[in-house]
Design a protein around this motif. Structure first.
Motif, PDB file in Angstrom:
ATOM      1  N   LYS A  35       1.639  13.471   2.477  1.00  0.00           N
ATOM      2  CA  LYS A  35       0.873  13.352   3.719  1.00  0.00           C
ATOM      3  C   LYS A  35       1.864  13.077   4.845  1.00  0.00           C
ATOM      4  O   LYS A  35       2.168  11.946   5.189  1.00  0.00           O
ATOM      5  CB  LYS A  35      -0.162  12.226   3.611  1.00  0.00           C
TER       6      LYS A  35
ATOM      7  N   HIS B  56       6.755  -3.211  -2.046  1.00  0.00           N
ATOM      8  CA  HIS B  56       5.285  -3.139  -2.015  1.00  0.00           C
ATOM      9  C   HIS B  56       4.769  -2.062  -1.055  1.00  0.00           C
ATOM     10  O   HIS B  56       3.568  -1.834  -0.955  1.00  0.00           O
ATOM     11  CB  HIS B  56       4.693  -4.502  -1.627  1.00  0.00           C
ATOM     12  N   VAL B  57       5.673  -1.392  -0.335  1.00  0.00           N
ATOM     13  CA  VAL B  57       5.281  -0.335   0.603  1.00  0.00           C
ATOM     14  C   VAL B  57       5.773   1.010   0.066  1.00  0.00           C
ATOM     15  O   VAL B  57       6.967   1.203  -0.155  1.00  0.00           O
ATOM     16  CB  VAL B  57       5.852  -0.582   2.008  1.00  0.00           C
ATOM     17  N   GLN B  58       4.843   1.928  -0.169  1.00  0.00           N
ATOM     18  CA  GLN B  58       5.175   3.244  -0.714  1.00  0.00           C
ATOM     19  C   GLN B  58       4.895   4.322   0.335  1.00  0.00           C
ATOM     20  O   GLN B  58       3.850   4.311   0.990  1.00  0.00           O
ATOM     21  CB  GLN B  58       4.350   3.525  -1.971  1.00  0.00           C
ATOM     22  N   ALA B  59       5.857   5.243   0.496  1.00  0.00           N
ATOM     23  CA  ALA B  59       5.680   6.362   1.417  1.00  0.00           C
ATOM     24  C   ALA B  59       5.046   7.537   0.684  1.00  0.00           C
ATOM     25  O   ALA B  59       5.555   7.968  -0.352  1.00  0.00           O
ATOM     26  CB  ALA B  59       7.026   6.775   1.994  1.00  0.00           C
ATOM     27  N   ASN B  60       3.940   8.045   1.228  1.00  0.00           N
ATOM     28  CA  ASN B  60       3.281   9.215   0.644  1.00  0.00           C
ATOM     29  C   ASN B  60       3.753  10.457   1.398  1.00  0.00           C
ATOM     30  O   ASN B  60       3.215  10.800   2.455  1.00  0.00           O
ATOM     31  CB  ASN B  60       1.761   9.065   0.741  1.00  0.00           C
TER      32      ASN B  60
ATOM     33  N   SER C 239      12.763  12.487   1.173  1.00  0.00           N
ATOM     34  CA  SER C 239      12.409  12.385  -0.243  1.00  0.00           C
ATOM     35  C   SER C 239      13.477  11.679  -1.065  1.00  0.00           C
ATOM     36  O   SER C 239      13.180  11.102  -2.106  1.00  0.00           O
ATOM     37  CB  SER C 239      12.133  13.773  -0.823  1.00  0.00           C
TER      38      SER C 239
ATOM     39  N   GLY D  78       0.812  -1.199   0.000  1.00  0.00           N
ATOM     40  CA  GLY D  78       0.000   0.000   0.000  1.00  0.00           C
ATOM     41  C   GLY D  78       0.848   1.252   0.000  1.00  0.00           C
ATOM     42  O   GLY D  78       2.076   1.198   0.083  1.00  0.00           O
ATOM     43  N   GLU D  79       0.170   2.395  -0.114  1.00  0.00           N
ATOM     44  CA  GLU D  79       0.805   3.702   0.002  1.00  0.00           C
ATOM     45  C   GLU D  79       0.328   4.325   1.302  1.00  0.00           C
ATOM     46  O   GLU D  79      -0.876   4.413   1.545  1.00  0.00           O
ATOM     47  CB  GLU D  79       0.423   4.590  -1.188  1.00  0.00           C
ATOM     48  N   PHE D  80       1.266   4.768   2.141  1.00  0.00           N
ATOM     49  CA  PHE D  80       0.914   5.160   3.500  1.00  0.00           C
ATOM     50  C   PHE D  80       1.471   6.538   3.858  1.00  0.00           C
ATOM     51  O   PHE D  80       2.574   6.903   3.445  1.00  0.00           O
ATOM     52  CB  PHE D  80       1.466   4.127   4.496  1.00  0.00           C
TER      53      PHE D  80
ATOM     54  N   GLN E 236      12.488   5.845   0.596  1.00  0.00           N
ATOM     55  CA  GLN E 236      11.893   4.775  -0.206  1.00  0.00           C
ATOM     56  C   GLN E 236      12.846   3.604  -0.404  1.00  0.00           C
ATOM     57  O   GLN E 236      12.415   2.447  -0.467  1.00  0.00           O
ATOM     58  CB  GLN E 236      11.423   5.318  -1.562  1.00  0.00           C
TER      59      GLN E 236
END
Length: 321
Positions: free
Chosen positions: A134, A127-131, A117, A57-59, A121
């Motif tokens: 937010k 499979h884990v994305q940092a948003n 930034s 997911g993106e979290f 990542q």
């Protein structure tokens, strides 16, 4: 109890995500890192403890700053609680020994924020994305002061990323009014914090301003504590005070080592850490979701439910909207 209040209780329990932890060493200790040199393209400025959801997911991302002379590992159960609700929690170790001046901590927090930034990542599973659109900032005790200082642009320090939410967990600005640690954050002018409409939450403790014994001052002295921080907040802001809990009651049930043992004897504590930790974790989840696009229903339910919704007795619930 209404349906909305019942649903809000879910934030006070462990969330649906399995949580994984990573420890990452700083650039200067890269050779000893738990992550190999080849897997960390840009090492962080300070050592990190990262809690992240184990599913795809993106979290959203929360940067969590520790209190005075505490270890980031002392917050592992709080981190786990928050991450289990779908957040990537990054807890740096800002220092091991520190004087009264917090300028270096402000600079280090800014450097970590700017590093996110370009370096975060690469530490995460594919499979884990940092948003990073937010992004929230939180700090406990002296870490709370540092969080506010960075958000207010103290020391003329800015960051390349923008925080959308700010949380002070029993923040402390020094020993007493007039004895603030540099740079001072509190001005004692109502609603003076200019945070560019950033949403703010202040969590206080009823026992933080009570002495544990006559040999030591209280851990969150009146005049430089949560009450004063909220007094200077502008809307939107919310404020919760836990009546029968102390300054360190959101830490892990067991904190080891000399510093860990000291957490049991320096501050006035409640009967158990678990209820306070569940409250702090839950209200942080509800607040961040409300102001980072995850929905306001849980925070509204806590506001409307008050004492009934929380796992602890609340002394104060106040909102500036």
């Amino acid at each position: 109890m209404s349906t909305s209040t019942s649903s809000s209780l879910n934030v006070f329990e462990v969330g649906k995500y399995r949580v994984e932890f990573q420890r990452v060493e700083a650039a200067e200790t890269r050779c000893c890192s738990s992550k190999s040199s080849s897997s960390v393209s840009v090492p962080p400025p300070k050592p990190l403890l990262i809690g992240l959801p184990g599913e795809a997911g993106e979290f959203p991302v929360l940067l969590l700053l520790h209190g005075f002379l505490l270890s980031n590992s002392f917050y592992s159960q709080l981190i786990q609680h928050i991450a289990s609700h779908g957040f990537i929690v990054i807890a740096p170790q800002l220092y091991t020994v520190a004087g009264s001046d917090t300028s270096d901590e402000i600079k280090s927090t800014a450097a970590i924020t700017n590093w996110l930034s370009e370096g975060l990542q690469s530490l995460l599973p594919p499979h884990v994305q940092a948003n990073l659109d937010k992004l929230a900032l939180a700090g406990h005790s002296r870490g709370g002061k540092v969080s506010f200082a960075l958000a207010l642009g103290k020391e003329e320090i800015t960051t390349s990323l923008k925080f959308s939410a700010l949380i002070g967990i029993d923040p402390v600005d020094g020993m007493d009014k007039g004895k603030q640690t540099p740079p001072p954050v509190l001005t004692y002018v109502p609603h003076s914090f200019d945070l560019d409409d950033m949403a703010v939450m202040v969590i206080g403790t009823g026992l933080g301003e009570v002495r544990r014994n006559p040999l030591f001052p209280p851990c969150a002295p009146k005049g430089v504590n949560h009450e004063d921080f909220f007094y200077e907040c502008r809307k939107p802001a919310c404020y919760f005070v836990a009546k029968d809990y102390g300054h360190l009651d959101m830490l892990d049930d067991e904190t080891k080592g000399v510093r860990g043992k000291a957490t049991y004897c320096l501050c006035k504590n409640g009967k158990s850490r678990e209820p306070m930790r569940k409250f702090v974790g839950g209200v942080m989840v509800a607040f961040i979701k409300a102001y980072l696009g995850g929905g306001t229903s849980e925070l509204i339910a806590i506001r409307e439910g008050g004492h009934e919704a929380a796992p602890i007795e609340l002394q104060t619930v106040e909102f500036l909207l």
